[in-house]
Scaffold this motif. Structure first.
Motif, mmCIF file in Angstrom:
data_model
loop_
_atom_site.group_PDB
_atom_site.id
_atom_site.type_symbol
_atom_site.label_atom_id
_atom_site.label_comp_id
_atom_site.label_asym_id
_atom_site.label_seq_id
_atom_site.Cartn_x
_atom_site.Cartn_y
_atom_site.Cartn_z
ATOM 1 N N SER A 170 0.819 -1.399 -0.068
ATOM 2 C CA SER A 170 -0.053 -0.160 -0.069
ATOM 3 C C SER A 170 0.884 1.256 -0.033
ATOM 4 C CB SER A 170 -0.886 0.055 1.327
ATOM 5 O OG SER A 170 -0.238 -0.032 2.589
ATOM 6 N N ARG A 220 -3.376 0.334 -6.030
ATOM 7 C CA ARG A 220 -2.071 0.032 -4.880
ATOM 8 C C ARG A 220 -0.948 0.839 -5.363
ATOM 9 N NH1 ARG A 220 -3.248 -4.084 -1.706
ATOM 10 N NH2 ARG A 220 -4.352 -5.847 -2.343
ATOM 11 N N ILE A 225 -4.805 -0.662 1.651
ATOM 12 C CA ILE A 225 -5.713 0.167 1.170
ATOM 13 C C ILE A 225 -6.981 0.081 1.199
ATOM 14 C CG2 ILE A 225 -4.219 0.388 -0.979
ATOM 15 C CD1 ILE A 225 -5.839 -1.092 -2.588
#
Length: 327
Positions: A18, A260, A132
């Motif tokens: 992330s 991402r 995320i």
């Protein structure tokens, strides 16, 4: 301050990457060095812990990484760590490299593994929420969530341009296998006509009715759907819509892994930095087996068992906002 007499802290990233993980690594390393501790980077998560992929970190090890997406320590999901034999190997490697405590950056699976590992070997561990999905109890926002939703907003804004040019309906699928928080917030931010998420049952008839009765002068329509929605994802929704409205130019866009990647937002960089500093200081104070988050602007500690057993409930106010503003 160092009540726990910790001399060497290991840090690793695990699970899905992330944006902001590098900022968190940087904060852990530099805070450790600030307090005259050693910091050992463990590459490839629990797999690297098992194989002994350890590297002593210096200030220059984390130079010029705060703006980079992904993770310089790499990440992996480890099947071997799920076994008692694998965890024993990991413990032996920690002892071999004189690592006294761990900062684990990841999500649900990362903290589940850390919890079991502490039960067996009593190695102090603090977790930072790097995912995320923003689906962990104990923090208002997880590291990477802000960047991900802004990536979605940027992509959907571009899709809206072409949708308006061609009078099209776009069904945009975003990440969220178990959580619809990316879809919900980015859907509100892009003015989507409908948002479909795993937390609420999708009423297909109501969706079709909404599309049929929505303003006829709209030159574009956007539906945001989380990949884990119970109706089956963007292609399944598109199939039903095309059957009901064969004259509507309906398209599907799967945003996928672009959510991402990319440079972390300022919010994610600051969040990761605050949590990284707090992780080192909390280990030195003797705290353990907790995830550190930010709640109402302040550092907040949540036991792993609470952070990993619950998904945040969807804010009903946000669901109401979707209904009101999509008219």
């Amino acid at each position: 301050m160092n009540k726990a007499n910790i001399k060497n802290i290991g840090v690793f990233t695990s699970g899905g990457d992330s944006p902001g993980m590098n900022a968190a690594i940087r904060a852990v390393v530099r805070t450790g060095l600030y307090y005259d501790l050693k910091v050992t980077g463990i590459y490839r998560g629990y797999d690297g812990m098992i194989s002994g992929d350890f590297h002593l970190m210096e200030r220059k090890s984390v130079a010029n990484i705060i703006q980079r997406g992904g993770t310089i320590l790499k990440t992996a999901r480890s099947e071997e760590f799920r076994t008692a034999e694998g965890r024993k190997k990991a413990y032996e490697q920690l002892k071999k490299h004189n690592v006294d405590a761990i900062v684990a950056i990841g999500g649900d699976g990362t903290f589940t593994g850390a919890n079991i590992f502490y039960d067996e070997y009593k190695v102090p561990v603090i977790g930072l929420p790097g995912t995320i999905d923003n689906d962990l109890i104990g923090t208002d926002f997880t590291i990477g969530y802000d960047t991900a939703i802004n990536t979605v907003i940027d992509a959907v804004d571009k899709i809206r341009d072409t949708a308006e040019s061609h009078d099209r309906l776009f069904i945009v699928e975003v990440m969220g296998r178990d959580s619809g928080l990316i879809a919900l917030r980015s859907g509100i931010g892009t003015g989507a006509e409908a948002i479909l998420i795993p937390e609420t049952k999708t009423d297909i008839k109501a969706l079709l009715c909404r599309l049929e009765t929505s303003r006829k002068d709209k030159s574009s329509k956007i539906i945001i759907v989380a990949e884990g929605d119970d109706a089956g994802g963007a292609f399944e929704i598109a199939k039903v819509v095309k059957e009901k409205f064969p004259g509507t130019d309906t398209r599907v866009s799967i945003l996928g892994h672009i959510q991402r990647g990319g440079p972390p937002s300022c919010m994610d960089r600051v969040l990761a930095s605050r949590l990284g500093v707090a992780a080192v200081e909390s280990l030195m104070e003797g705290r353990n087996r907790e995830m550190i988050g930010i709640v109402n602007g302040k550092i907040h500690f949540t036991p792993f068992g609470n952070a990993i057993k619950h998904n945040p409930e969807v804010n009903p106010e946000l669901l109401k906002i979707v209904e009101i503003l999509s008219l």
